[in-house]
Design a protein around this motif. Structure first.
Motif, PDB file in Angstrom:
ATOM      1  N   ARG A  36       1.234   4.304  -3.053  1.00 29.07           N
ATOM      2  CA  ARG A  36       0.722   5.630  -2.741  1.00 29.07           C
ATOM      3  C   ARG A  36       1.354   6.650  -3.686  1.00 29.07           C
ATOM      4  O   ARG A  36       2.572   6.834  -3.705  1.00 29.07           O
ATOM      5  CB  ARG A  36       1.059   5.983  -1.291  1.00 29.07           C
ATOM      6  N   GLY A  96      -3.792   5.149  -8.505  1.00 33.21           N
ATOM      7  CA  GLY A  96      -2.847   4.718  -7.480  1.00 33.21           C
ATOM      8  C   GLY A  96      -3.437   4.768  -6.088  1.00 33.21           C
ATOM      9  O   GLY A  96      -3.202   3.868  -5.266  1.00 33.21           O
ATOM     10  N   ARG A  97      -4.223   5.800  -5.828  1.00 31.59           N
ATOM     11  CA  ARG A  97      -4.853   5.907  -4.508  1.00 31.59           C
ATOM     12  C   ARG A  97      -5.865   4.796  -4.284  1.00 31.59           C
ATOM     13  O   ARG A  97      -5.969   4.253  -3.180  1.00 31.59           O
ATOM     14  CB  ARG A  97      -5.515   7.274  -4.348  1.00 31.59           C
ATOM     15  N   SER A 107      -3.821   1.710  -3.614  1.00 31.55           N
ATOM     16  CA  SER A 107      -3.191   1.803  -2.298  1.00 31.55           C
ATOM     17  C   SER A 107      -4.205   1.544  -1.192  1.00 31.55           C
ATOM     18  O   SER A 107      -3.927   0.795  -0.238  1.00 31.55           O
ATOM     19  CB  SER A 107      -2.562   3.179  -2.130  1.00 31.55           C
ATOM     20  N   GLN A 108      -5.374   2.158  -1.306  1.00 31.74           N
ATOM     21  CA  GLN A 108      -6.402   1.962  -0.293  1.00 31.74           C
ATOM     22  C   GLN A 108      -6.902   0.527  -0.272  1.00 31.74           C
ATOM     23  O   GLN A 108      -7.201  -0.028   0.794  1.00 31.74           O
ATOM     24  CB  GLN A 108      -7.569   2.922  -0.535  1.00 31.74           C
ATOM     25  N   LEU A 110      -4.433  -1.453   1.572  1.00 31.58           N
ATOM     26  CA  LEU A 110      -4.475  -1.076   2.982  1.00 31.58           C
ATOM     27  C   LEU A 110      -5.638  -1.762   3.694  1.00 31.58           C
ATOM     28  O   LEU A 110      -5.472  -2.295   4.800  1.00 31.58           O
ATOM     29  CB  LEU A 110      -4.589   0.442   3.119  1.00 31.58           C
ATOM     30  N   GLU A 168       2.329  10.221  -5.819  1.00 27.78           N
ATOM     31  CA  GLU A 168       2.606  11.636  -5.600  1.00 27.78           C
ATOM     32  C   GLU A 168       1.528  12.469  -6.287  1.00 27.78           C
ATOM     33  O   GLU A 168       0.927  12.042  -7.273  1.00 27.78           O
ATOM     34  CB  GLU A 168       3.981  12.005  -6.176  1.00 27.78           C
ATOM     35  N   ARG A 169       1.282  13.649  -5.767  1.00 24.12           N
ATOM     36  CA  ARG A 169       0.267  14.516  -6.368  1.00 24.12           C
ATOM     37  C   ARG A 169       0.771  15.047  -7.710  1.00 24.12           C
ATOM     38  O   ARG A 169       1.872  15.567  -7.817  1.00 24.12           O
ATOM     39  CB  ARG A 169      -0.062  15.676  -5.428  1.00 24.12           C
ATOM     40  N   SER A 214       0.827  -1.204   0.000  1.00 23.53           N
ATOM     41  CA  SER A 214       0.000   0.000   0.000  1.00 23.53           C
ATOM     42  C   SER A 214       0.860   1.254   0.000  1.00 23.53           C
ATOM     43  O   SER A 214       0.567   2.224  -0.715  1.00 23.53           O
ATOM     44  CB  SER A 214      -0.923  -0.007   1.226  1.00 23.53           C
ATOM     45  N   TYR A 215       1.941   1.232   0.777  1.00 23.84           N
ATOM     46  CA  TYR A 215       2.851   2.377   0.832  1.00 23.84           C
ATOM     47  C   TYR A 215       3.516   2.613  -0.529  1.00 23.84           C
ATOM     48  O   TYR A 215       3.628   3.759  -1.000  1.00 23.84           O
ATOM     49  CB  TYR A 215       3.903   2.150   1.903  1.00 23.84           C
ATOM     50  N   GLU A 264      -2.649   9.311 -10.395  1.00 26.35           N
ATOM     51  CA  GLU A 264      -2.766   9.492  -8.949  1.00 26.35           C
ATOM     52  C   GLU A 264      -4.067   8.885  -8.423  1.00 26.35           C
ATOM     53  O   GLU A 264      -4.076   8.209  -7.386  1.00 26.35           O
ATOM     54  CB  GLU A 264      -2.731  10.981  -8.604  1.00 26.35           C
TER      55      GLU A 264
END
Length: 411
Positions: free
Chosen positions: A240, A256-257, A260-261, A264, A242-243, A236-237, A253
């Motif tokens: 994550r 990716g979020r 990542s979630q 998580l 970058e903006r 997950s890390y 992004e």
């Protein structure tokens, strides 16, 4: 005296800022109090539902274990899922590493080599950690602490556990065991502020519990099952993002979020599952503590954790005043005597304040209650006041180092 319980008309009670509950029928004991809890997810409506689930699971597990011995390695659903997923995750990391090496060596000086190197770097990042010694703790040896090591050996024999390879002393009001390194060395660490306050049989109970972790089948302590507690969180890390500023970066992004979630939440689900088995292992360690020290001493040792903040305060106060371990013990015992009438209420309240899907330990009130519900066990290991005095004399220099550390620490 509180108001009358709406269910049974008994007087309700409360401690500190806790909402009142009924000590007889336990009405309102399962109340969610966001102001008295550390947020778990951060959304109150989610935290409330997680608390309800944790409370129900914890109480159900306690009810299932009441009246029967806790097996050291039971094939529970939580254990099976944790081990199976850990094996799959380790296999995936190994496959990533092997594939990365193959791509790195496949054809030199091509973009494929860069992909292989990246895969190797990711596999190394996701690898299981072997652990190491806490640099803040001081290592003890048999030559300067023979009485302590002799007691440790007696307790290990009583609970059927191997003796630790390394014994540490630190400044925390806690104790723990771990297994570290390629050689899987067993480590026992005793917190001086806790150890100094315990009476002789409570010390035996603490050792019985901690050494019991070497044989109680705790799923958290295996090298393989470490993957279940760390790998998905690291994935997950890594995902994550970058903006970004451009449209493509924004889309990347966003995706990716989501990824990542997703990992998580999978990590949290697996963590919550493994904690069910870990709490069962804690009950098993408590049984071994009772076997070594006797049931009464094991319960007294557990009850000290109901008043951890109060005891930590008096120990730090004495340390700041320049007083050694004897003063810590006297002040701690005085506090425990004063707080003794509060024990039943705080045992109940712990079932509200300590319950969590993230908790590796069941609430103290349930742990002492499970021991009290079983047939009382006599002590297999008896430590005399003279032996306790010898242990403290052997640790005098170490206590002084801890005293200076506590005195210098900020509150």
């Amino acid at each position: 005296m509180g108001e009358s319980c709406p269910k049974c008309s008994a007087a309700t009670i409360s401690k500190g800022t806790a909402e009142p509950w009924c000590p007889d029928c336990e009405w309102n004991l399962d109340r969610f109090e966001a102001q008295n809890r550390r947020p778990e997810i951060g959304w109150r409506w989610v935290d409330r539902r997680l608390f309800r689930a944790a409370y129900w699971l914890t109480e159900r597990q306690h009810a299932e274990l009441t009246g029967e011995p806790v097996a050291a390695r039971s094939a529970s659903a939580a254990r099976i899922v944790t081990v199976a997923v850990s094996v799959l995750l380790l296999a995936a990391v190994a496959a990533l590493l092997v594939t990365g090496i193959w791509l790195l060596l496949y054809d030199f000086f091509t973009p494929v080599n860069l992909i292989g190197a990246l895969m190797i770097a990711v596999a190394v990042f996701l690898r299981p950690r072997l652990g190491g010694l806490d640099g803040r703790a001081e290592r003890l040896d048999r030559g300067t602490a023979p009485t302590l090591f002799a007691v440790i050996e007696r307790v290990a024999g009583a609970v059927g556990a191997p003796t630790p390879d390394v014994v540490l002393l630190d400044a925390e009001r806690n104790a723990y065991t771990s297994t570290i390194g390629l050689r899987r060395r067993r480590v026992l660490c005793l917190g001086a502020p806790l150890w100094a306050v315990l009476d002789p049989q409570e010390r035996v109970a603490l050792l019985g519990h901690e050494l019991g972790h070497f044989v109680n089948g705790d799923v958290r302590r295996g090298l393989v099952t470490q993957a279940a507690r760390t790998t998905l969180a690291r994935v997950s890390y890594l995902l994550r993002p970058e903006r970004g500023a451009g449209i493509v970066e924004i889309i990347v992004e966003f995706l990716g979020r989501i990824a990542s979630q997703l990992f998580l939440w999978l990590h949290l689900l697996l963590l919550w599952t493994s904690m069910r088995d870990s709490q069962r292992a804690e009950y098993r360690a408590d049984e071994l503590a009772a076997r070594a020290a006797g049931t009464d001493a094991a319960i007294r040792m557990l009850d000290q954790f109901l008043f951890g903040d109060a005891l930590d305060t008096v120990v730090r106060r004495e340390a700041r005043a320049g007083h050694g371990s004897a003063a810590w013990s006297a002040a701690g015992r005085q506090s425990l005597t004063r707080l003794a009438p509060e024990v039943p209420a705080f045992r109940q309240l712990s079932r509200r304040t300590e319950v969590s899907l993230f908790a590796s330990h069941p609430p103290v009130g349930l742990r002492s209650g499970l021991l009290a519900a079983r047939a009382a066990q006599p002590a297999a290991v008896v430590v005399t006041e003279l032996e306790q005095a010898r242990m403290d004399e052997e640790l005098a220099a170490h206590y002084e180092r801890v005293r200076r550390e506590l005195a210098a620490a900020t509150w």
